[in-house]
Scaffold this motif. Structure first.
Motif, short mmCIF file in Angstrom:
data_model
loop_
_atom_site.label_atom_id
_atom_site.label_comp_id
_atom_site.label_asym_id
_atom_site.label_seq_id
_atom_site.Cartn_x
_atom_site.Cartn_y
_atom_site.Cartn_z
N SER A 12 0.80 -1.22 0.00
CA SER A 12 0.00 0.00 0.00
C SER A 12 0.83 1.27 0.00
O SER A 12 0.30 2.36 -0.22
CB SER A 12 -0.91 0.02 1.25
N HIS A 13 2.13 1.14 0.25
CA HIS A 13 2.97 2.32 0.47
C HIS A 13 3.75 2.68 -0.79
O HIS A 13 4.44 1.84 -1.36
CB HIS A 13 3.93 2.08 1.64
N PRO A 14 3.69 3.93 -1.25
CA PRO A 14 4.31 4.31 -2.52
C PRO A 14 5.82 4.16 -2.55
O PRO A 14 6.40 3.97 -3.62
CB PRO A 14 3.91 5.78 -2.69
N VAL A 15 6.47 4.22 -1.40
CA VAL A 15 7.93 4.05 -1.36
C VAL A 15 8.29 2.59 -1.13
O VAL A 15 9.11 2.02 -1.84
CB VAL A 15 8.57 4.95 -0.28
N LEU A 16 7.69 1.97 -0.13
CA LEU A 16 8.05 0.60 0.22
C LEU A 16 7.79 -0.38 -0.92
O LEU A 16 8.52 -1.36 -1.09
CB LEU A 16 7.32 0.14 1.49
N THR A 17 6.72 -0.16 -1.69
CA THR A 17 6.40 -1.10 -2.77
C THR A 17 7.16 -0.81 -4.06
O THR A 17 7.05 -1.56 -5.03
CB THR A 17 4.88 -1.10 -3.07
N ASP A 18 7.95 0.25 -4.07
CA ASP A 18 8.76 0.59 -5.24
C ASP A 18 10.07 -0.19 -5.16
O ASP A 18 10.99 0.17 -4.42
CB ASP A 18 9.03 2.10 -5.26
N ASN A 19 10.16 -1.28 -5.93
CA ASN A 19 11.34 -2.14 -5.86
C ASN A 19 12.58 -1.51 -6.47
O ASN A 19 13.68 -2.05 -6.33
CB ASN A 19 11.04 -3.49 -6.52
N LEU A 20 12.41 -0.37 -7.13
CA LEU A 20 13.56 0.37 -7.64
C LEU A 20 13.92 1.55 -6.73
O LEU A 20 14.80 2.35 -7.06
CB LEU A 20 13.29 0.90 -9.06
N SER A 21 13.23 1.67 -5.60
CA SER A 21 13.54 2.77 -4.67
C SER A 21 14.97 2.62 -4.17
O SER A 21 15.55 1.53 -4.21
CB SER A 21 12.57 2.76 -3.49
N ARG A 22 15.54 3.71 -3.73
CA ARG A 22 16.95 3.70 -3.37
C ARG A 22 17.18 3.89 -1.88
O ARG A 22 16.36 4.46 -1.16
CB ARG A 22 17.69 4.78 -4.17
N LEU A 23 18.32 3.39 -1.44
CA LEU A 23 18.69 3.34 -0.03
C LEU A 23 19.63 4.48 0.31
O LEU A 23 20.54 4.81 -0.46
CB LEU A 23 19.40 2.01 0.23
N PHE A 24 19.38 5.08 1.48
CA PHE A 24 20.29 6.10 2.01
C PHE A 24 20.60 5.78 3.47
O PHE A 24 19.70 5.37 4.21
CB PHE A 24 19.67 7.50 1.90
N PRO A 25 21.85 5.97 3.89
CA PRO A 25 22.18 5.72 5.31
C PRO A 25 21.61 6.82 6.20
O PRO A 25 21.22 7.89 5.72
CB PRO A 25 23.70 5.74 5.31
N THR A 26 21.55 6.55 7.48
CA THR A 26 21.10 7.54 8.46
C THR A 26 22.27 7.90 9.37
O THR A 26 23.34 7.29 9.30
CB THR A 26 19.96 6.99 9.33
N GLY A 27 22.03 8.87 10.23
CA GLY A 27 23.03 9.21 11.24
C GLY A 27 22.88 8.38 12.50
O GLY A 27 23.62 8.59 13.47
N ILE A 28 21.93 7.46 12.51
CA ILE A 28 21.67 6.65 13.71
C ILE A 28 22.73 5.55 13.82
O ILE A 28 22.95 4.78 12.89
CB ILE A 28 20.26 6.02 13.64
N ARG A 29 23.40 5.49 14.96
CA ARG A 29 24.40 4.47 15.21
C ARG A 29 24.19 3.92 16.62
O ARG A 29 24.77 4.40 17.59
CB ARG A 29 25.82 5.04 15.09
#
Length: 516
Positions: A429-446
């Motif tokens: 149902s989610h426009p980003v999660l279901t996009d299999n070509l969506s791209r990954l970005f790291p976070t500042g969370i460690r």
């Protein structure tokens, strides 16, 4: 909990050819073990058709059928007729009906196409084995023993996908000295893709299934091994030509390769194939879930992998999996720990790429090699009530005593199946999660015990989402870095108990939250 307004109007992946693989979740089926429609104990195509409503309810957008063509073995990875259906599984009419019924439910159908080798019982090999003067001789790879020795080809290193150390084999009773090459074993002779008539025949086979029968694409077995490692650029060239043939026959048809090697060596295969399986990630996910800590730095690894793939083809599809028909089941790798199996599912279904479920994974089926033990019958119900459970072999690992059958899990909102179903529904149902070509970005969370990453749709017109996973058995308060200042609210949680407070979010034990 609140839900993103933008997600409500997005439908699951359509069977429209141009979208197959670009959104949705795929499901791998070993037909022999899935569902028996005629009581002979062997799963069949009509059994798969009878379970399409189940797969639709689960949220699956495509099914991948392991080989269905005639073969002398139980697994059917050694084909004797590329244009037929194995009678154990049914008829071509049965398969056409399966495709029609699947398409009516917006489910695409992908078949395993085993082009690397045939069976020794295939008519091509039966003819080739008559000797060098036979027209089919050049369909296979032959060398004289002295040449094999001179070129130091007599042995090969045992690899993850083949335990065959001595790949050259003699034809029993032959009057000629030449031996044929069979990387997997003597019953599977490798085809010779340097021979143009063989290539053209292979292309005709692909066109037949796409245009005459109506499948939506192929999973390509042993895609890296058409040529030996020293000739790997020839593999890339062949798959580029194959990709052009497939696209011309059915625009948008899906292809996914079995290519198990380093990312740099996988990348060139994206010139011809739309997707390739990420086996390194599969092993990494199992390890960090088992250890309950991201000791492998999953996001850093994926960032590197995706950059490597994108350099070759920006439209690459990263095919994700937890296990398949060649690997120990994730259920056994995590010792049946349901909480950890839910964490593995959370990662599989929220990371960027195209997730594959291996049949029975959604109910926690178990299995450790040899291969028959990881391909056991699906448990639809307890044995007394299970009229469609296959009986070609008794379960060694997955039985009604070790794994709760589907019927019991469907009635339990806290079951692994219910977890998969709810997570897939939200993903679809989610426009980003279901996009299999969506791209990954790291976070500042460690933070120890946490995996966090950002995803953005490939179109760039959808909002960013932050996904945070708690790998551990205790709640964790996750503090955002300045990079996550755009985060405003939790839009989805896999378990109750999350809370959002300005610059931090509390994630329940073994939980996952999606933040916008």
């Amino acid at each position: 909990m609140t839900t993103s307004p933008a997600s409500a109007s997005v439908n699951p992946a359509s069977v429209n050819q141009l979208r197959t693989g670009r959104s949705g979740v795929h499901y791998e089926i070993f037909v022999r073990s899935f569902a028996d429609s005629n009581g002979d104990g062997i799963g069949d195509l009509n059994g798969v058709t009878s379970k399409l409503d189940y797969l639709k309810d689960l949220g699956v957008s495509a099914i991948w059928l392991m080989p269905i063509s005639p073969s002398p073995t139980y697994h059917k990875y050694d084909v004797t007729d590329y244009y037929g259906i194995d009678p154990e599984y049914g008829t071509m009419d049965d398969f056409r009906r399966l495709i029609t019924e699947a398409h009516q439910r917006d489910i695409a159908v992908i078949i395993d196409l085993v082009l690397h080798h045939t069976s020794i019982r295939h008519p091509w090999f039966q003819e080739a084995a008559k000797g060098p003067d036979n027209p089919y001789w050049h369909y296979y790879k032959w060398l004289r023993p002295d040449e094999i020795k001179r070129r130091k080809l007599a042995t090969r290193d045992i690899t993850a996908d083949s335990g065959e150390k001595n790949p050259w084999h003699s034809v029993k009773g032959a009057s000629y000295p030449e031996q044929y090459y069979g990387m997997f074993w003597s019953g599977m002779p490798d085809l010779n893709f340097d021979y143009r008539p063989l290539r053209e025949e292979v292309f005709s086979i692909a066109r037949f299934w796409l245009t005459n029968v109506g499948v939506d694409g192929f999973r390509l077995d042993a895609a890296r091994h058409l040529y030996r490692e020293s000739e790997e650029p020839k593999n890339h060239e062949f798959w580029q030509e194959f990709g052009r043939v497939v696209e011309a026959a059915k625009p948008g048809a899906y292809t996914v390769g079995e290519v198990w090697t380093r990312p740099e060596r996988i990348a060139p295969y994206f010139r011809g194939l739309k997707a390739n399986f990420n086996f390194d990630l599969q092993l990494m996910v199992a390890e960090i879930v088992r250890q309950e800590d991201d000791t492998e730095d999953l996001v850093e690894f994926l960032t590197y992998v995706h950059k490597t793939f994108s350099n070759v083809n920006p439209e690459f599809i990263d095919a994700l999996l937890l296990s398949n028909h060649d690997q120990n089941r994730i259920g056994s790798m995590l010792k049946g720990n349901i909480a950890q199996l839910k964490v593995a599912a959370n990662l599989l279904l929220t990371l960027p790429g195209l997730p594959y479920l291996y049949y029975g994974e959604e109910i926690g089926m178990l299995g450790v090699k040899p291969d028959e033990n990881i391909r056991e019958p699906f448990l639809w119900d307890i044995r007394a009530n299970d009229t469609q459970r296959t009986r070609w072999r008794r379960g060694t690992y997955s039985t009604s005593q070790t794994v709760r059958p589907l019927a019991q899990q469907q009635a339990n909102p806290d079951s692994l199946f219910s977890h998969y179903k709810r997570l897939i529904a939200y993903r679809n149902s989610h426009p980003v999660l279901t996009d299999n070509l969506s791209r990954l970005f790291p976070t500042g969370i460690r933070q120890k015990g946490i995996v966090a990453f950002i995803r953005q749709a490939s179109t760039g017109d959808a909002p960013l989402v932050l996904v945070v996973h708690n790998l551990t058995r205790k709640p964790i308060e996750v503090v955002f870095s300045p990079d996550e200042s755009w985060c405003r609210c939790v839009v989805f949680e896999t378990l109750p108990g999350s809370s959002f407070n300005d610059d931090r979010v509390t994630v329940p034990a073994y939980g996952c939250v999606v933040i916008e």
